[in-house]
Motif scaffolding. Sequence first.
Motif, PDB file in Angstrom:
ATOM      1  N   LEU A 154       2.931   3.316  -2.814  1.00  0.00           N
ATOM      2  CA  LEU A 154       3.309   3.726  -4.214  1.00  0.00           C
ATOM      3  C   LEU A 154       4.431   5.037  -4.332  1.00  0.00           C
ATOM      4  N   LYS A 155       4.115   5.834  -3.458  1.00  0.00           N
ATOM      5  CA  LYS A 155       5.160   6.936  -3.462  1.00  0.00           C
ATOM      6  C   LYS A 155       6.528   6.641  -2.992  1.00  0.00           C
ATOM      7  N   ARG A 156       6.443   5.561  -2.167  1.00  0.00           N
ATOM      8  CA  ARG A 156       7.930   5.259  -1.631  1.00  0.00           C
ATOM      9  C   ARG A 156       8.501   4.082  -2.641  1.00  0.00           C
ATOM     10  N   PHE A 157       7.778   3.536  -3.653  1.00  0.00           N
ATOM     11  CA  PHE A 157       8.230   2.366  -4.557  1.00  0.00           C
ATOM     12  C   PHE A 157       8.834   3.104  -5.722  1.00  0.00           C
ATOM     13  N   TRP A 158       8.218   4.239  -6.337  1.00  0.00           N
ATOM     14  CA  TRP A 158       8.787   4.700  -7.468  1.00  0.00           C
ATOM     15  C   TRP A 158       9.637   5.757  -7.462  1.00  0.00           C
ATOM     16  N   ASP A 159      10.446   5.939  -8.437  1.00  0.00           N
ATOM     17  CA  ASP A 159      11.687   7.117  -8.301  1.00  0.00           C
ATOM     18  C   ASP A 159      11.221   8.185  -8.918  1.00  0.00           C
ATOM     19  N   ILE A 160       9.949   8.816  -8.568  1.00  0.00           N
ATOM     20  CA  ILE A 160       9.834  10.273  -9.001  1.00  0.00           C
ATOM     21  C   ILE A 160       9.539  11.043  -7.712  1.00  0.00           C
ATOM     22  N   ASP A 161       9.394  12.091  -8.168  1.00  0.00           N
ATOM     23  CA  ASP A 161       8.999  13.165  -7.004  1.00  0.00           C
ATOM     24  C   ASP A 161       7.305  13.230  -6.902  1.00  0.00           C
ATOM     25  N   SER A 162       7.062  12.386  -6.072  1.00  0.00           N
ATOM     26  CA  SER A 162       5.696  12.134  -5.624  1.00  0.00           C
ATOM     27  C   SER A 162       4.996  12.755  -4.896  1.00  0.00           C
ATOM     28  N   ALA A 163       5.786  13.684  -3.822  1.00  0.00           N
ATOM     29  CA  ALA A 163       5.251  14.199  -2.672  1.00  0.00           C
ATOM     30  C   ALA A 163       3.731  15.068  -2.957  1.00  0.00           C
ATOM     31  N   GLY A 164       3.757  15.661  -4.145  1.00  0.00           N
ATOM     32  CA  GLY A 164       2.711  16.591  -4.391  1.00  0.00           C
ATOM     33  C   GLY A 164       1.453  15.789  -5.051  1.00  0.00           C
ATOM     34  N   ILE A 165       1.507  14.384  -5.516  1.00  0.00           N
ATOM     35  CA  ILE A 165       0.471  13.607  -6.128  1.00  0.00           C
ATOM     36  C   ILE A 165      -0.740  13.706  -5.003  1.00  0.00           C
ATOM     37  N   GLN A 166      -1.836  13.985  -5.271  1.00  0.00           N
ATOM     38  CA  GLN A 166      -3.015  13.859  -4.367  1.00  0.00           C
ATOM     39  C   GLN A 166      -3.868  12.879  -4.820  1.00  0.00           C
ATOM     40  N   VAL A 167      -4.414  12.145  -3.788  1.00  0.00           N
ATOM     41  CA  VAL A 167      -5.520  11.055  -3.979  1.00  0.00           C
ATOM     42  C   VAL A 167      -6.699  11.755  -3.735  1.00  0.00           C
ATOM     43  N   ILE A 168      -7.950  11.663  -4.643  1.00  0.00           N
ATOM     44  CA  ILE A 168      -8.974  12.389  -4.276  1.00  0.00           C
ATOM     45  C   ILE A 168     -10.403  11.488  -4.455  1.00  0.00           C
TER      46      ILE A 168
END
Length: 410
Positions: free
Chosen positions: A168-182
Amino acid sequence: MKKTLSMAASLAIAATCAFGVSLPAHAADTTGTATPTGRSLPSSVDTSGMDPQTKAIVDKIQAELPADWESRLDATRARYGLNESPWSEIRDSVINPGDSPCQRTELTTYASSLLDGAHPGIVGNLRFYGGFDWASFDALISGTESKSNTFGVNGEYTQKLTAEAKNLKRFWDIDSAGIQVIPMHGKDVLSSPERLAHTLSVMYGNPIDEAPREWALGLAELFIELIDSDPVLQGGANPIFTFNAFAYSEKGDPEPMGISDRIVMGDGILQGMAAVGLGDVAPKGIMSHEFAHHVQFQKDLFESDLTGPEATRRTELMADAFGTYYLTHARGESLNATRLLKSAKSFYQVGDCSFTSSGHHGTPNQRLASSSWAASVANDAANQGHILPSLKLDELFEAKLPDLVKPDAG
């Protein structure tokens, strides 16, 4: 206001918006037995049928809580953005049978079985004091991403969801590095006095001037004792405590709490999906929907001219569409659209019919229509290798929205 969104299908659960969870601070029925502080417990939590030992635990809890605990809890919910969600609506319909989803499905039937045989007084007290929010709230304020985290009761979804997050982080054009999955594991929280005490001290505040830690720890031990008194609750491992998933972000919040962007996945909702035969597809659907909320957060896609129920419905149907676009896209999960939508029809049926509620997430038909449309956008594209920018996909969605809500406009 904090932004939490849970999915309705997230699929319906829901973040958060859902803090995906929030149960009402008190039941609608305000008639019942008086508490030591003069408050009134609703009849659904009447302790008259309890054995003396369990009733003594409840009496101690009532005595330990500050007189203004309800207002404290309400303030905390507002501060952290706890809102109702489709998943929590299913859960609430189990805890309080007077609250019913608009449609019975295999999932709601499964959820209804989770508290079979449980003492209604114990369940009522836990609901009254916010007990079915504790695991979700713990994941929100204390959870952190770690390589040692596991997803699912036995870790069975760990590899799948970890890989899904990377895709998902590779697919979408947003800054997603900081999104954590918990992950959210109920027993981890509800069998640990220290961990539950921290959650309670935040939810209720520290009303004791001296030794607040000792106060919270004592209260946590009482609540754990209450949970342990009913074997149906499985010491906090009953899926009802973690029947939720939600997304959370503080982007643009004037009073951030310092909590990282995150997606929380509860064991209970994963167990529920597996129980109705959707354990292979639903986890991906939930994750993709919740990640779509983060796309909305970062691209300011919550803004629209709509208000009230229509505004919330738009947000959730968009997340359904974005999630399905990813799942069916050649560079996403590349899932077979026919098979995916057949599965989606099962779990999107937890859509709600609360047309006048600010938490309206869309009806089952509307949710499925959004997913079907998004699948066609992905599959009918001339260039199967091209991923539409999120703002372009939003533009297409906004133009299609009037048609998507026609089946059940309410």
